[in-house]
Motif scaffolding. Structure first.
Motif, PDB file in Angstrom:
ATOM      1  N   THR A  22       0.803  -1.222   0.000  1.00 17.04           N
ATOM      2  CA  THR A  22       0.000   0.000   0.000  1.00 17.04           C
ATOM      3  C   THR A  22       0.839   1.277   0.000  1.00 17.04           C
ATOM      4  N   ALA A  23       2.138   1.127  -0.217  1.00 17.56           N
ATOM      5  CA  ALA A  23       2.991   2.316  -0.241  1.00 17.56           C
ATOM      6  C   ALA A  23       2.580   3.254  -1.373  1.00 17.56           C
ATOM      7  N   HIS A  24       2.124   2.686  -2.482  1.00 21.04           N
ATOM      8  CA  HIS A  24       1.778   3.500  -3.650  1.00 21.04           C
ATOM      9  C   HIS A  24       0.290   3.539  -3.927  1.00 21.04           C
ATOM     10  N   ARG A  25      -0.482   2.851  -3.101  1.00 21.82           N
ATOM     11  CA  ARG A  25      -1.910   2.764  -3.434  1.00 21.82           C
ATOM     12  C   ARG A  25      -2.753   2.654  -2.179  1.00 21.82           C
ATOM     13  N   GLN A  61      -3.134   8.089  -0.902  1.00 26.06           N
ATOM     14  CA  GLN A  61      -2.688   7.524  -2.188  1.00 26.06           C
ATOM     15  C   GLN A  61      -3.839   6.995  -3.041  1.00 26.06           C
ATOM     16  N   ARG A  63      -4.772   7.876  -6.036  1.00 26.46           N
ATOM     17  CA  ARG A  63      -4.637   8.032  -7.483  1.00 26.46           C
ATOM     18  C   ARG A  63      -4.960   6.731  -8.227  1.00 26.46           C
ATOM     19  N   SER A  64      -4.348   5.621  -7.743  1.00 27.71           N
ATOM     20  CA  SER A  64      -4.566   4.346  -8.436  1.00 27.71           C
ATOM     21  C   SER A  64      -6.024   3.897  -8.319  1.00 27.71           C
ATOM     22  N   ARG A 330       8.473  -5.240  -4.279  1.00 26.29           N
ATOM     23  CA  ARG A 330       7.706  -4.011  -4.502  1.00 26.29           C
ATOM     24  C   ARG A 330       7.498  -3.684  -5.975  1.00 26.29           C
ATOM     25  N   LYS A 331       6.436  -2.956  -6.211  1.00 24.98           N
ATOM     26  CA  LYS A 331       6.019  -2.547  -7.554  1.00 24.98           C
ATOM     27  C   LYS A 331       7.158  -1.930  -8.365  1.00 24.98           C
TER      28      LYS A 331
END
Lengths: 340, 380
Positions: A22-25, A61, A63-64, A330-331
């Motif tokens: 969930t670092a980016h989403r 986060q 955006r996604s 990670r992604k």
């Protein structure tokens, strides 16, 4: 009689234990079961229950999440009347309200006031299920309840059915009552008729990497996925226009769930493969979750791992986690031979 | 209406009678293809990928599935404020019912549709072929040549040329002669049934052709020969790439098998030229511990517990334990029973093959088996 339901999805939850995914989403946008994101299950359940107006309260986060949902068209929610509404929280930096949905709802109280639906379902975005909410409402009315809490085996699923006017009242009086969210209300001392509805269908709750891994693997059991994927209650998701998956000469695949758009020339056992994945010749994937658009080079060995989206594994790489602690990549990262 | 430079008329009324039971209740362009698509997806995707945003789809034969599949064109990004997809069925006029009697007649009956947009060019397409083509490049060629009409052609093997409509051309690719199925071909450039016309010329010739009682109202048989006769500027546009008319059971099967060849020119995985289709909303495919899947295309919603080799499986197909499928095409939602053997066959949508059935062609024969309910009933 007005028996219409409003859908309210609290997507403000975040768990530190899921940080690697969930670092980016937003948690609601975490990929699941090869072609879905967590939000798809609650949203599809609402749509299949005849809910026409859904309010989504995202935080962190998102955006996604917005990119995934777009106008709501894929869920049949891009409508002239009602449809899908986004209410990102304005309280991003206010401490102490992480679990308090009422503050977020209050900032958008107009939505509740303007809605004509007499009842509301308040649901979260970290539970995977496929539920018809109409029987919940029927029981709620028959029993003369103020609040119905949806449970399984006596455990709360943190989903509630409530009259919209009562919800508005609870939001507006939150400072006097001290209730920050529905959980507080059902535990509170106010004289409300609090009922429970026992849901017997498929349930997964995602709150850590371990539960994400275990619940994903559980889906490989046909008796489990048969409960989640029901013909007359389809789970909708964003359309990707991927071609069918292509299996090449040396592919060997056992006990796996595979989405579209993959090209597979390796061995797959006991794994979930998402859309658009490439698996090279001689590669062996076991007990793993491979997310969208990952590329796995020839002769790699990957066991007990979760590969987030767009991960590239160079040929010959060996990566192993354990069934207790899966390795999480990670992604967007590139992994070479030296990492093991 | 805002004026358009080029709009497309897509002929999708074909019966496809050589596809037998596959087109009993279905127009040929709606026949499933490639594990996920319907034949018309290729032409519609070509339009959207070529920047052509206005497409009239002419339907006539068994249009229900086709019409609902096309809808408002959103699957191909053709739901537009100005233009987009318009399904154009035959209609009754003040004096008579005007059935589409030929390809030219279908376009003629819809001159009012074309007049709304008053385009400079009209692209005539057919919904019967599997190919990827950039129509914009063909239009540029048409403009550069200053042509009145341009016909897309493909080189076919010389020994097959007598099965096609053949264009004889000069050095500049100007068309000198058009011969339908010549006994002794002097060229191997076959017409692909794709034309670009100057709108003014097309209009003039369609009006004239409609008045001619001897005409069969067909582009290949009437309009093109008349243009040649009148010494209009006709050019052949040489297309290179994969192109297949899937008009027979065998050619439909072959085109599906072509997709399994890693070196096939028709690359479904080329993201710069996607083939779009209506999404069937199915779960990922599930492959069990007993299954074996090699050299195949498999769509979402399948459940595979048997052996699948060199085959194309559409969405929602079930292959039960011990079943063996080789070199076959299994259309949506078919159920293949336990210990079934299928070789070189096409199994239509929603068909259930009972346990232990064996389906393959008779020894020494090269035919593709099109499985039907009647065939299965006879075996029981």
């Amino acid at each position: 009689m007005n028996k219409k339901l409003l859908g309210v999805i609290d997507a403000t939850t975040n768990y530190d234990h899921l940080m690697e995914l969930t670092a980016h989403r937003s948690l609601a946008a975490v990929p699941f079961a090869g072609r879905y994101r967590l939000i798809d299950f609650v949203l599809s359940s609402m749509v299949n229950s005849g809910i026409k107006s859904v309010a989504l309260f995202p935080k962190y986060q998102y955006r996604s999440l917005l990119d995934h949902l777009e106008s709501g068209k894929n869920w049949n929610l891009s409508r002239k009347k009602d449809g899908l509404f986004f209410f990102p929280t304005p309280h991003l930096d206010v401490p102490g309200i992480e679990n308090g949905s009422f503050t977020h709802f209050a900032a958008n109280i107009d939505y509740f006031n303007k809605s004509t639906q007499k009842y509301a379902i308040i649901a979260n975005c970290f539970t995977i299920f496929n539920m018809d909410f109409q029987p919940v409402l029927d029981r709620h009315l028959a029993m003369g309840c103020d609040i119905t809490e949806i449970c399984q085996n006596g455990h709360s699923l943190d989903m509630y059915l409530i009259k919209t006017s009562l919800l508005i009242e609870l939001i507006e009086t939150r400072e006097q009552t001290g209730y920050t969210c529905m959980k507080d209300v059902v535990k509170g001392k106010q004289p409300l008729t609090h009922c429970h509805y026992e849901y017997t269908g498929y349930i997964s709750t995602i709150d850590s990497i371990e539960s994400f891994y275990v619940e994903s693997m559980k889906l490989l059991n046909p008796s489990e996925w048969n409960k989640l994927f029901i013909d007359h209650q389809p789970i909708y998701t964003k359309v990707k226009d991927e071609p069918p998956t292509r299996y090449l000469k040396s592919s060997s695949i056992k006990h796996a769930m595979v989405a579209n758009g993959c090209i597979i020339d390796g061995t797959i056992e006991n794994s979930i493969i998402s859309r658009g994945v490439r698996i090279g010749k001689g590669a062996v994937i076991k007990n793993s979750i491979i997310m969208q658009k990952c590329t796995i080079g020839d002769n790699c060995i990957i066991d007990s791992a979760i590969l987030d989206k767009d991960v590239k594994i160079e040929k010959g790489t060996v990566m192993k986690g354990t069934s207790q602690i899966p390795l999480v990549i990670r992604k967007g990262t590139v992994q070479g031979e030296l990492i093991s | 209406m805002i004026k358009k430079k080029c709009i497309a008329m897509l002929l999708a009324g074909g019966k496809g009678s050589r596809l037998h039971s596959l087109t009993k209740d279905l127009a040929k362009p709606a026949v499933p293809f490639g594990g996920k698509y319907r034949i018309i997806d290729f032409t519609l995707s070509n339009c959207t990928n070529s920047g052509i945003d206005t497409v009239g789809v002419l339907t006539q034969y068994q249009p229900l599935v086709l019409n609902s599949y096309i809808g408002i064109g959103s699957a191909w990004d053709l739901d537009r404020i100005n233009g987009g997809v318009t399904v154009l069925p035959p209609y009754t006029a003040s004096s008579e019912v005007k059935w589409y009697t030929g390809t030219a007649s279908a376009v003629y009956q819809n001159l009012n549709y074309l007049e709304q947009y008053n385009p400079e060019y009209v692209l005539i397409l057919s919904g019967d072929h599997i190919y990827k083509m950039n129509y914009e490049e063909m239009l540029e060629y048409h403009i550069k040549k200053g042509a009145d009409a341009t016909i897309s052609v493909i080189e076919v093997p010389w020994d097959e040329a007598s099965r096609f409509g053949i264009m004889n051309t000069n050095e500049e690719m100007g068309v000198t002669e058009f011969v339908e199925k010549p006994d002794e071909p002097i060229s191997n450039l076959a017409s692909m049934g794709i034309y670009i016309f100057k709108w003014t010329i097309l209009r003039e010739y369609l009006l004239e052709d409609a008045e001619n009682p001897k005409s069969s109202h067909d582009f290949g048989k009437d309009i093109i020969p008349k243009l040649l006769h009148d010494e209009k500027k006709l050019f052949a546009y040489p297309f290179k790439g994969y192109w297949k008319d899937v008009g027979t059971v065998k050619s439909l099967w072959e085109a599906n098998m072509d997709l399994l060849d890693e070196n096939c020119e028709l690359d479904l995985f080329d993201y710069s030229w996607r083939i779009y289709s209506v999404n069937p909303n199915q779960r990922p495919q599930y492959i069990s511990s007993e299954a074996e899947v090699t050299e195949s295309l498999v769509n979402e919603g399948c459940t595979i517990e048997g052996f699948v080799n060199k085959s194309v499986l559409f969405q929602g197909v079930t292959v039960k334990k011990g079943a063996m499928i080789r070199e076959s095409v299994i259309m949506p939602d078919a159920i293949i029973g336990e210990n079934v053997l299928i070789e070189k066959a096409i199994v239509p949508s929603h068909l259930t093959i009972p346990d232990n059935t064996v389906i393959k062609c008779d020894p020494g024969q090269d035919e593709i088996v099109l499985v039907t309910e009647e065939m299965l009933a006879k075996r029981v």
